[in-house]
Design a protein around this motif. Structure first.
Motif, PDB file in Angstrom:
ATOM      1  N   GLU A   1      73.592  45.371  82.241  1.00  0.00           N
ATOM      2  CA  GLU A   1      73.101  45.919  80.977  1.00  0.00           C
ATOM      3  C   GLU A   1      71.726  45.359  80.639  1.00  0.00           C
ATOM      4  O   GLU A   1      71.537  44.143  80.645  1.00  0.00           O
ATOM      5  CB  GLU A   1      74.072  45.597  79.839  1.00  0.00           C
ATOM      6  N   PRO A   2      70.766  46.226  80.325  1.00  0.00           N
ATOM      7  CA  PRO A   2      69.424  45.731  80.000  1.00  0.00           C
ATOM      8  C   PRO A   2      69.408  44.802  78.786  1.00  0.00           C
ATOM      9  O   PRO A   2      68.580  43.903  78.710  1.00  0.00           O
ATOM     10  CB  PRO A   2      68.612  46.993  79.736  1.00  0.00           C
ATOM     11  N   GLY A   3      70.333  44.981  77.858  1.00  0.00           N
ATOM     12  CA  GLY A   3      70.368  44.118  76.684  1.00  0.00           C
ATOM     13  C   GLY A   3      70.709  42.671  77.014  1.00  0.00           C
ATOM     14  O   GLY A   3      70.410  41.769  76.243  1.00  0.00           O
ATOM     15  N   ALA A   4      71.330  42.441  78.171  1.00  0.00           N
ATOM     16  CA  ALA A   4      71.688  41.088  78.598  1.00  0.00           C
ATOM     17  C   ALA A   4      70.601  40.447  79.454  1.00  0.00           C
ATOM     18  O   ALA A   4      70.751  39.317  79.909  1.00  0.00           O
ATOM     19  CB  ALA A   4      73.002  41.128  79.385  1.00  0.00           C
ATOM     20  N   ALA A   5      69.506  41.148  79.665  1.00  0.00           N
ATOM     21  CA  ALA A   5      68.457  40.677  80.577  1.00  0.00           C
ATOM     22  C   ALA A   5      67.349  39.933  79.856  1.00  0.00           C
ATOM     23  O   ALA A   5      66.916  40.331  78.774  1.00  0.00           O
ATOM     24  CB  ALA A   5      67.859  41.866  81.332  1.00  0.00           C
ATOM     25  N   ALA A   6      66.894  38.857  80.488  1.00  0.00           N
ATOM     26  CA  ALA A   6      65.690  38.163  80.042  1.00  0.00           C
ATOM     27  C   ALA A   6      64.484  38.691  80.818  1.00  0.00           C
ATOM     28  O   ALA A   6      63.359  38.628  80.346  1.00  0.00           O
ATOM     29  CB  ALA A   6      65.833  36.661  80.250  1.00  0.00           C
ATOM     30  N   LEU A   7      64.747  39.212  82.030  1.00  0.00           N
ATOM     31  CA  LEU A   7      63.695  39.734  82.897  1.00  0.00           C
ATOM     32  C   LEU A   7      64.123  41.078  83.464  1.00  0.00           C
ATOM     33  O   LEU A   7      65.318  41.384  83.521  1.00  0.00           O
ATOM     34  CB  LEU A   7      63.418  38.762  84.057  1.00  0.00           C
ATOM     35  N   PHE A   8      63.146  41.843  83.923  1.00  0.00           N
ATOM     36  CA  PHE A   8      63.389  43.170  84.497  1.00  0.00           C
ATOM     37  C   PHE A   8      62.722  43.216  85.870  1.00  0.00           C
ATOM     38  O   PHE A   8      61.534  42.918  85.993  1.00  0.00           O
ATOM     39  CB  PHE A   8      62.817  44.260  83.593  1.00  0.00           C
ATOM     40  N   TYR A   9      63.506  43.577  86.872  1.00  0.00           N
ATOM     41  CA  TYR A   9      63.004  43.645  88.238  1.00  0.00           C
ATOM     42  C   TYR A   9      62.793  45.095  88.639  1.00  0.00           C
ATOM     43  O   TYR A   9      63.668  45.932  88.453  1.00  0.00           O
ATOM     44  CB  TYR A   9      63.980  42.966  89.197  1.00  0.00           C
ATOM     45  N   VAL A  10      61.635  45.369  89.200  1.00  0.00           N
ATOM     46  CA  VAL A  10      61.296  46.698  89.684  1.00  0.00           C
ATOM     47  C   VAL A  10      61.478  46.674  91.208  1.00  0.00           C
ATOM     48  O   VAL A  10      60.609  46.179  91.923  1.00  0.00           O
ATOM     49  CB  VAL A  10      59.845  47.082  89.317  1.00  0.00           C
ATOM     50  N   PRO A  11      62.609  47.181  91.717  1.00  0.00           N
ATOM     51  CA  PRO A  11      62.889  47.078  93.152  1.00  0.00           C
ATOM     52  C   PRO A  11      62.207  48.170  93.985  1.00  0.00           C
ATOM     53  O   PRO A  11      62.824  48.817  94.829  1.00  0.00           O
ATOM     54  CB  PRO A  11      64.410  47.181  93.212  1.00  0.00           C
ATOM     55  N   ALA A  12      60.943  48.353  93.722  1.00  0.00           N
ATOM     56  CA  ALA A  12      60.127  49.300  94.489  1.00  0.00           C
ATOM     57  C   ALA A  12      59.189  48.482  95.358  1.00  0.00           C
ATOM     58  O   ALA A  12      58.708  47.428  94.934  1.00  0.00           O
ATOM     59  CB  ALA A  12      59.329  50.197  93.545  1.00  0.00           C
TER      60      ALA A  12
END
Length: 163
Positions: free
Chosen positions: A80-91
């Motif tokens: 869930e994005p709400g539980a994230a401190a960071l966001f990974y772009v797997p491209a």
């Protein structure tokens, strides 16, 4: 220089607020940005006009990126994005840039970069912290020496300059 200083300040502010074991949300990206790039480089498809030496270089770079990605997935991935401190772009943008470097500003690999960025921008996360909370793996080398706008991720979204 001012842009670099702003990036460093934004990153420092973000890092001070991160938990010791941050949750990372993985974006869904188009197959052209992941699976197709992996197949092209690791030998399950055609790498297009890449010279054998470039293909060998990309294989090493991609293997490193895949190892780091597996670690992030095992240790930090949250659903869930709400539980994230960071966001990974797997491209695999650096692979796409290498594969499209001789085609000018048009071509399927750079179209894939544009598509991936458009899909990211449709969600609220990239703009939430101006991209400072986003991770993009480039591998051990990225062709900054080219400095052609179509081979620099910042030209696709100004917020990705902060990632």
């Amino acid at each position: 220089a001012a842009h670099g200083a702003c990036m460093a300040l934004g990153a420092a502010r973000l890092l001070r607020g991160l938990p010791a074991d941050p949750g990372i949300f993985f974006y869904e990206v188009p197959p052209c940005a992941r699976e197709d790039a992996v197949r092209a480089v690791l030998g399950e498809g055609e790498a297009g006009p890449l010279a054998p030496a470039h293909r060998l270089h990309l294989r090493g770079m991609l293997r490193q990126m895949l190892a780091i990605e597996r670690h992030l997935e095992r240790r930090h991935r949250v659903e869930e994005p709400g539980a994230a401190a960071l966001f990974y772009v797997p491209a695999y943008f650096s692979v796409l840039f290498w594969m499209g470097q001789d085609g000018g500003v048009e071509g399927p690999t750079l179209d894939c970069v544009r598509l991936t960025v458009r899909e990211m921008e449709r969600l609220p996360y990239l703009s939430r912290s101006a991209g400072y909370d986003h991770l993009v793996l480039y591998g051990y080398e990225y062709p900054h020496w080219k400095r052609l706008d179509h081979l620099v991720l910042d030209s696709y979204s100004p917020l990705l300059g902060n990632a």
